[in-house]
Design a protein around this motif. Structure first.
Motif, PDB file in Angstrom:
ATOM      1  N   SER A  85       2.475   0.220  25.320  1.00  0.00           N
ATOM      2  CA  SER A  85       2.179   1.613  25.657  1.00  0.00           C
ATOM      3  C   SER A  85       3.214   2.167  26.624  1.00  0.00           C
ATOM      4  O   SER A  85       3.670   3.314  26.500  1.00  0.00           O
ATOM      5  N   HIS A  88       6.569   2.748  24.694  1.00  0.00           N
ATOM      6  CA  HIS A  88       6.515   3.919  23.817  1.00  0.00           C
ATOM      7  C   HIS A  88       6.647   5.228  24.603  1.00  0.00           C
ATOM      8  O   HIS A  88       7.033   6.257  24.040  1.00  0.00           O
ATOM      9  N   SER A  89       6.347   5.190  25.900  1.00  0.00           N
ATOM     10  CA  SER A  89       6.474   6.397  26.724  1.00  0.00           C
ATOM     11  C   SER A  89       7.896   6.614  27.215  1.00  0.00           C
ATOM     12  O   SER A  89       8.191   7.640  27.816  1.00  0.00           O
ATOM     13  N   SER A  95      10.906  -1.143  21.251  1.00  0.00           N
ATOM     14  CA  SER A  95       9.577  -1.754  21.208  1.00  0.00           C
ATOM     15  C   SER A  95       9.563  -3.158  20.621  1.00  0.00           C
ATOM     16  O   SER A  95       8.566  -3.870  20.752  1.00  0.00           O
TER      17      SER A  95
END
Length: 375
Positions: A85, A88-89, A95
């Motif tokens: 998470s 992905h930000s 990733s």
């Protein structure tokens, strides 16, 4: 004890901010018995609050629930999802590494964050003025001005900072404007009252250099009508707005402030303290009252000492200049997990902190910059 004000004593909320200095020349104003201090070498005076009522006795607390309290453990799956998470930000993080890392060890620790909030009210008075527009004057002849802490106002919601200004009843005085001396206008600063200025086109030479004939802008006079005052030689007084008189009055400034003291218990992991100070925690203890007592018997000694230190600091800072309206102290539990992982022959760590599983990673193995891999 607070004093109820009659209709004549009602406090006026001020939306007008005076132009120019707040303190008018002392010789223009009359002395008001309750506010002689405003004439003693300054235009602002802090009024000390009245003494507080005796504090309530401390309560006996049972901390057995703290020793038994458990926060959900961060599993390997949760740690990996938190990292994905986080990645992905970030636009420059890949990733694939987050998916392929091999988690080797999870070191978990529960931290305590102590927070003390003190909501206080302070009051100061100052002379100010506004243009007088022939409205009713609430002056000393209508009564004695109340003391500043006797004026009752609506307090905002607790722990919400705000500043308000009010006109003190029976403190108004009407005087001639000290800037324009009652004329309503002042000499123009552009032309100094001459109505005309040197022509900007020919600089007063009446003709432009290397051009035949006289200057077109000034018709060969070398002078041009002042654009600042439109040729009048004066401008409306900016202090009295042309009204010729000023309404002087004492202004009460009330400031509601929320003072904050925070402390996070020590830990053996290398996660930055500033992140933990802002981390989301689980509320374990809350105490709110007019005055709160230190948590002298808390199971963690460093939290007990922080509580004593915070309350002492706020008391010393506010005692002489503000009235404490409410205090609130809380203890939050913050989970912190150090994740040891292996990736492409190297070992490293990242941290999962807070109940919302935020991530801090100092050296992520798959970082990009403008689409190019950093070698």
């Amino acid at each position: 004890m607070d004093r109820d004000l009659s209709e004549e004593d009602s406090v006026v909320d001020l939306s007008f901010e005076a132009e120019g200095p707040l303190a008018p020349p002392v010789e223009l104003l009359e002395r008001l018995p309750s506010y002689d201090c405003l004439f003693q070498g300054g235009g602002q005076q802090i009024f000390f609050p009245p003494l507080e009522a005796p504090r309530r006795p401390p309560e006996q607390r049972c901390w057995s629930s703290f020793l038994e309290h458990r926060i959900p453990v961060v599993t390997e799956e949760v740690a990996r999802e938190a990292l994905l998470s986080f990645v992905h930000s970030k636009c420059c993080y890949g990733s694939s590494a987050a998916s392929d890392i091999v988690i080797q060890e999870l070191r978990q620790q529960i931290l305590c964050r102590y927070r003390l909030e003190t909501f206080s009210e302070s009051r100061i008075s100052e002379w100010t003025f506004q243009p007088f527009t022939n409205h009713l004057v609430d002056g000393p002849r209508r009564g004695t001005s109340p003391r500043l802490w006797d004026i009752k106002v609506q307090v905002p919601p607790m722990f919400q900072e705000e500043t308000r200004k009010f006109q003190v009843p029976h403190s108004s005085l009407v005087k001639e404007c000290h800037r324009c001396h009652g004329r309503g206008h002042c000499k123009c600063s552009g032309c100094h009252g001459a109505c005309m200025v040197r022509c900007p086109s020919c600089s007063g030479a009446k003709r432009r250099a290397k051009q035949p004939g006289r200057c077109q802008m000034c018709s060969g006079s070398g002078r041009h009508r002042c654009s600042t005052c439109s040729g009048r030689g004066h401008k409306t007084c900016a202090t009295c707005k042309g009204e010729k008189k000023l309404l002087h009055f004492i202004q009460l400034v009330i400031m509601w402030k929320n003072s904050l003291f925070e402390f996070v218990s020590e830990h053996q992991l290398n996660c930055p303290g500033e992140l933990l100070a802002k981390a989301k925690g689980e509320n374990f203890f809350k105490d709110e009252n007019t005055m709160v007592y230190p948590l002298v018997d808390f199971p963690l000694r460093e939290i007990s000492l922080a509580s004593q230190r915070g309350i002492a600091q706020h008391s010393a800072t506010l005692a002489s200049r503000a009235r404490v309206l409410q205090q609130r102290q809380t203890v939050e539990l913050i989970p912190l997990t150090e994740v040891h992982y292996w990736y492409q022959g190297k070992t490293n760590v990242y941290y999962v902190y807070g109940t919302d599983h935020r991530v801090y990673v100092a050296d992520y193995p798959e970082r990009y910059c403008c689409g190019c891999t950093i070698v």
